[in-house]
Write an enzyme that holds these catalytic residues in place. Structure first.
Site, PDB file in Angstrom:
ATOM      1  N   CYS A  49      66.978  18.918  31.204  1.00  0.00           N
ATOM      2  CA  CYS A  49      67.255  19.597  29.932  1.00  0.00           C
ATOM      3  C   CYS A  49      66.062  19.472  28.981  1.00  0.00           C
ATOM      4  O   CYS A  49      65.801  18.381  28.444  1.00  0.00           O
ATOM      5  CB  CYS A  49      68.520  19.012  29.309  1.00  0.00           C
ATOM      6  N   CYS A  52      66.837  18.406  25.362  1.00  0.00           N
ATOM      7  CA  CYS A  52      67.178  16.984  25.287  1.00  0.00           C
ATOM      8  C   CYS A  52      65.926  16.150  25.052  1.00  0.00           C
ATOM      9  O   CYS A  52      65.951  15.157  24.311  1.00  0.00           O
ATOM     10  CB  CYS A  52      67.867  16.527  26.577  1.00  0.00           C
TER      11      CYS A  52
END
Length: 314
Positions: A49, A52
């Site tokens: 991700c 993230c």
């Protein structure tokens, strides 16, 4: 991943226990119990991700600056899929704040550092005193269930799923929480997940209006999903032949599946006006199924009952 993020944190190595990784097994101790002492942020992330990798360093930096007023727990959803499912995680990054043993706030997506700081300041300001709650576990769960029901009524499905999931973390056989999360899954159209949640309700607790309502709603939603024709096709059949009772019956099921409840009730009442005995009173029986699934206080139930009474006693 963890080393790279920590090296990007200007404050260096945070105090022991202030920032840590957690798993499904350690979640209760690392988050629920720890949040009785200080607010805990839970960062749901995954190695693949990109956002993230932008958010986590900002979270770590601000948490480290607060010097123990808030803690950060990171959960890799790839390694803890069951926990992510119970929390209703549908996209990442997702951050939930816990205080006093229960969820109090959250956000999804990567925020700039200034917004992260504002969010954390709000959580700290609204947190209870840093001591264990005096209330019993039952009282805390009761309060959590009230919050979950309020979120569900407000159609805040991620938050409702999150809170119901936390109750299930405490008590895996909590019937009302399992029924509640099944309702959430029904609302977002995830029928398999709704069925899985209902199947976990202990057999002796599969009684009462709550379980019956969700089970009936799931059955009706599944029935609508299995219909071969769409609304336009069924309406065309009715335009060509208003006495095509099967088409009107299926249209009612479809409208219910689309959450167009009043239209579903009206279609069945219209069918009954044309042929009360069709399919062994099938329209009335289906309408009663709708009422059970919708609940006695739903506006569609109230209107449907008025329409049915007017027809039966005319």
């Amino acid at each position: 991943m963890t080393i790279e993020i920590n090296s990007a944190t200007p404050q260096g190595t945070p105090p022991a226990g202030l920032i840590k990784d957690a798993s499904t097994q350690s979640f209760r101790a690392d988050v629920l119990e720890a949040s009785l002492e200080a607010p805990v942020l839970v960062d749901f992330w995954a190695p693949w991700c990109g956002p993230c990798r932008q958010l986590t360093p900002a979270l770590e930096k601000v948490v480290n600056e607060k010097g123990g007023k808030v803690r950060l727990v990171k959960v890799n959803i790839d390694e803890n899929q069951a926990l992510a499912g119970q929390m209703g995680i549908q996209s990442i990054p997702a951050v939930f704040a816990f205080a006093g043993g229960r969820p109090v706030d959250g956000f999804m997506g990567a925020l700039p550092e200034s917004e992260v700081r504002r969010f954390i300041d709000k959580v700290i300001a609204g947190a209870p005193a840093a001591k264990p709650q005096e209330g019993s576990l039952e009282e805390q769960i009761g309060a959590a269930m009230e919050a979950a029901e309020a979120a569900l009524a407000a159609r805040d499905f991620p938050r409702a799923a999150q809170i119901f999931g936390m109750v299930i973390q405490h008590q895996p056989d909590h019937a009302e929480a399992l029924i509640g999360i099944a309702r959430v899954y029904l609302e977002v159209g995830e029928l398999d997940e709704a069925r899985a949640a209902l199947d976990q309700v202990p057999e002796p607790k599969r009684t009462g209006a709550g379980f019956a309502s969700v089970e009936s709603a799931l059955r009706l939603a599944t029935e609508a999903a299995e219909l071969s024709g769409g609304g336009a096709e069924l309406e065309a059949r009715l335009a060509a032949d208003p006495d095509d009772h099967e088409a009107r019956f299926e249209l009612a099921i479809l409208r219910n599946g689309e959450n167009r409840r009043v239209e579903a009730a009206e279609a069945l009442v219209a069918l009954m006006k044309r042929d009360r005995e069709w399919n062994e009173d099938g329209a009335r029986r289906k309408l009663l199924e709708f009422f059970e699934a919708w609940g006695p206080k739903d506006p569609a139930t109230l209107k449907g009952r008025r329409l049915l009474s007017a027809l039966l006693f005319s």
